[in-house]
Design an enzyme around this catalytic site. Structure first.
Site, PDB file in Angstrom:
ATOM      1  N   LYS A 185       0.465  -2.825   7.978  1.00  0.00           N
ATOM      2  CA  LYS A 185       2.103  -2.284   8.574  1.00  0.00           C
ATOM      3  C   LYS A 185       1.917  -0.828   8.617  1.00  0.00           C
ATOM      4  CE  LYS A 185       3.780  -3.225   4.561  1.00  0.00           C
ATOM      5  NZ  LYS A 185       2.909  -4.141   3.794  1.00  0.00           N
TER       6      LYS A 185
ATOM      7  N   ARG B  93     -10.470  -2.347   2.841  1.00  0.00           N
ATOM      8  CA  ARG B  93      -9.833  -1.031   3.207  1.00  0.00           C
ATOM      9  C   ARG B  93     -10.477   0.029   2.151  1.00  0.00           C
ATOM     10  NH1 ARG B  93      -3.953  -1.690   3.540  1.00  0.00           N
ATOM     11  NH2 ARG B  93      -3.927  -2.408   0.902  1.00  0.00           N
TER      12      ARG B  93
ATOM     13  N   ARG C  23      -8.067   2.256  -2.716  1.00  0.00           N
ATOM     14  CA  ARG C  23      -6.988   1.919  -3.466  1.00  0.00           C
ATOM     15  C   ARG C  23      -6.872   1.758  -5.108  1.00  0.00           C
ATOM     16  NH1 ARG C  23      -2.201   1.133   0.868  1.00  0.00           N
ATOM     17  NH2 ARG C  23      -1.121  -0.250  -1.055  1.00  0.00           N
TER      18      ARG C  23
ATOM     19  N   ARG D 188      11.521  -3.558  -0.094  1.00  0.00           N
ATOM     20  CA  ARG D 188      10.553  -4.292  -0.252  1.00  0.00           C
ATOM     21  C   ARG D 188      11.686  -5.452  -1.594  1.00  0.00           C
ATOM     22  NH1 ARG D 188       5.906  -1.539   0.013  1.00  0.00           N
ATOM     23  NH2 ARG D 188       4.188  -2.530  -1.067  1.00  0.00           N
TER      24      ARG D 188
ATOM     25  N   ARG E 174       0.289  -8.214  -6.785  1.00  0.00           N
ATOM     26  CA  ARG E 174       0.939  -7.490  -4.772  1.00  0.00           C
ATOM     27  C   ARG E 174       1.930  -8.405  -4.204  1.00  0.00           C
ATOM     28  NH1 ARG E 174      -3.112  -3.438  -2.737  1.00  0.00           N
ATOM     29  NH2 ARG E 174      -1.520  -3.193  -1.518  1.00  0.00           N
TER      30      ARG E 174
HETATM   31  P1  AMP Z   1       2.623   0.469  -0.106  1.00  0.00           P
HETATM   32  O1  AMP Z   1       1.364   1.123   0.511  1.00  0.00           O
HETATM   33  O2  AMP Z   1       3.690  -0.247   0.846  1.00  0.00           O
HETATM   34  O3  AMP Z   1       1.497  -1.188  -0.499  1.00  0.00           O
HETATM   35  O4  AMP Z   1       2.624   0.675  -1.814  1.00  0.00           O
HETATM   36  C1  AMP Z   1       2.070   1.147  -2.926  1.00  0.00           C
HETATM   37  C2  AMP Z   1       2.431   1.020  -3.989  1.00  0.00           C
HETATM   38  O5  AMP Z   1       3.866   1.830  -4.241  1.00  0.00           O
HETATM   39  C3  AMP Z   1       3.533  -0.991  -4.265  1.00  0.00           C
HETATM   40  O6  AMP Z   1       2.273  -1.698  -4.672  1.00  0.00           O
HETATM   41  C4  AMP Z   1       4.617  -0.393  -5.302  1.00  0.00           C
HETATM   42  O7  AMP Z   1       4.177  -0.253  -6.137  1.00  0.00           O
HETATM   43  C5  AMP Z   1       5.215   0.597  -4.424  1.00  0.00           C
HETATM   44  N1  AMP Z   1       5.770   0.838  -3.754  1.00  0.00           N
HETATM   45  C6  AMP Z   1       5.652   1.482  -2.039  1.00  0.00           C
HETATM   46  N2  AMP Z   1       7.076   0.903  -1.571  1.00  0.00           N
HETATM   47  C7  AMP Z   1       8.224   0.633  -2.718  1.00  0.00           C
HETATM   48  C8  AMP Z   1       9.163  -0.495  -2.011  1.00  0.00           C
HETATM   49  N3  AMP Z   1       9.578  -0.137  -1.313  1.00  0.00           N
HETATM   50  N4  AMP Z   1       9.744  -1.049  -3.518  1.00  0.00           N
HETATM   51  C9  AMP Z   1       8.812  -0.828  -4.378  1.00  0.00           C
HETATM   52  N5  AMP Z   1       7.872  -0.637  -5.242  1.00  0.00           N
HETATM   53  C10 AMP Z   1       7.263   0.598  -3.797  1.00  0.00           C
END
Ligand code: AMP
Length: 221
Positions: free
Chosen positions: A13, A127, A160, A88, A171
């Site tokens: 994404k 990654r 990360r 999400r 996740r």
């Molecule tokens: P990402 O970089 O999109 O994988 O997001 C990393 C982490 O941020 C996720 O595993 C969640 O803990 C939090 N996070 C990001 N976007 C959201 C969202 N829309 N709703 C809830 N938690 C989020």
């Protein structure tokens, strides 16, 4: 153009959002990036979100909603935006619809990147990212020129916290339980555009652009 990019962790994404943002001249709005920045800056939001993110769980809807509302009101999002990692959950999607409607806006499409689980695991485990400028690499598919260091700014690359195996499992479960129902939600609204997310980033970008075209043409007819 108001877009959402949907997909499990490791679907690409972020990579596609950056490419589409530069192609269409509209901002990438990544809730994950905004939250990671807040953690780094030690803000109140970061303090609340940090431990939840590290465990791989979802941050509460209310926290995320306020970030998105503020970000979409910035002048650069007036012409459009690419939401990456948001919504999400179904409640987030409903609140997004409501917030957009308040400003007489709506989503144009929701691109769902389809990637098999083995590929996701391979992508996530390799990654590495730059803590300074956010550049993302893969140790095999997209290695930096000098191993372990960012091509752009020279900082040491890191994995990360939530890309480590235990958090990744959480996740994936959060995705299955809370996020994948959004596909049905957006299919019913006629917005979902599934795209094969396996292959070279350029080819996937072309497929996304192709998936956006036909309906754009008919929606104006
Ligand atoms: P990402 O970089 O999109 O994988 O997001 C990393 C982490 O941020 C996720 O595993 C969640 O803990 C939090 N996070 C990001 N976007 C959201 C969202 N829309 N709703 C809830 N938690 C989020």
């Amino acid at each position: 153009m108001n877009l959402v990019l949907l997909g499990p962790p490791g679907a690409g994404k972020g990579t596609q959002a950056k490419r589409l943002a530069s192609r269409f001249g509209i901002p990438q709005v990544s809730t994950g990036d905004i939250l990671r920045q807040a953690v780094k800056d030690g803000t109140e939001l970061g303090k609340q979100a940090g431990p939840i993110m590290a465990s791989g769980k979802l941050v509460p809807d209310d926290l995320v909603m306020s970030i998105v509302r503020d970000r979409l009101l910035q002048p650069d999002a007036a012409k459009g935006f690419i939401l990456d990692g948001f919504p999400r959950t179904i409640p987030q999607a409903e609140k997004l619809d409501h917030a957009l409607a308040t400003h007489k806006k709506k989503l144009d499409a929701v691109v769902s990147l389809e990637v098999p689980i083995e590929t996701l695991v391979e992508r996530i485990s390799g990654r590495r990212s730059c803590p300074r400028d956010g550049s993302v690499y893969h140790i095999v598919q997209n290695p930096p020129r000098r191993e372990g260091f960012c091509d752009l700014c020279g900082a040491s690359l890191v994995q990360r916290e939530d890309d480590k195996p235990e958090s990744v499992r959480t996740r994936m479960q959060a995705y299955e339980a809370s996020t994948s129902p959004l596909k049905e939600f957006y299919t019913r609204k006629g917005l979902l555009r599934p795209v094969d997310g396996v292959g070279a980033p350029e080819a996937i970008e072309a497929a996304v652009v192709g998936a956006l075209k036909p309906r754009e043409a008919t929606s104006g007819a």
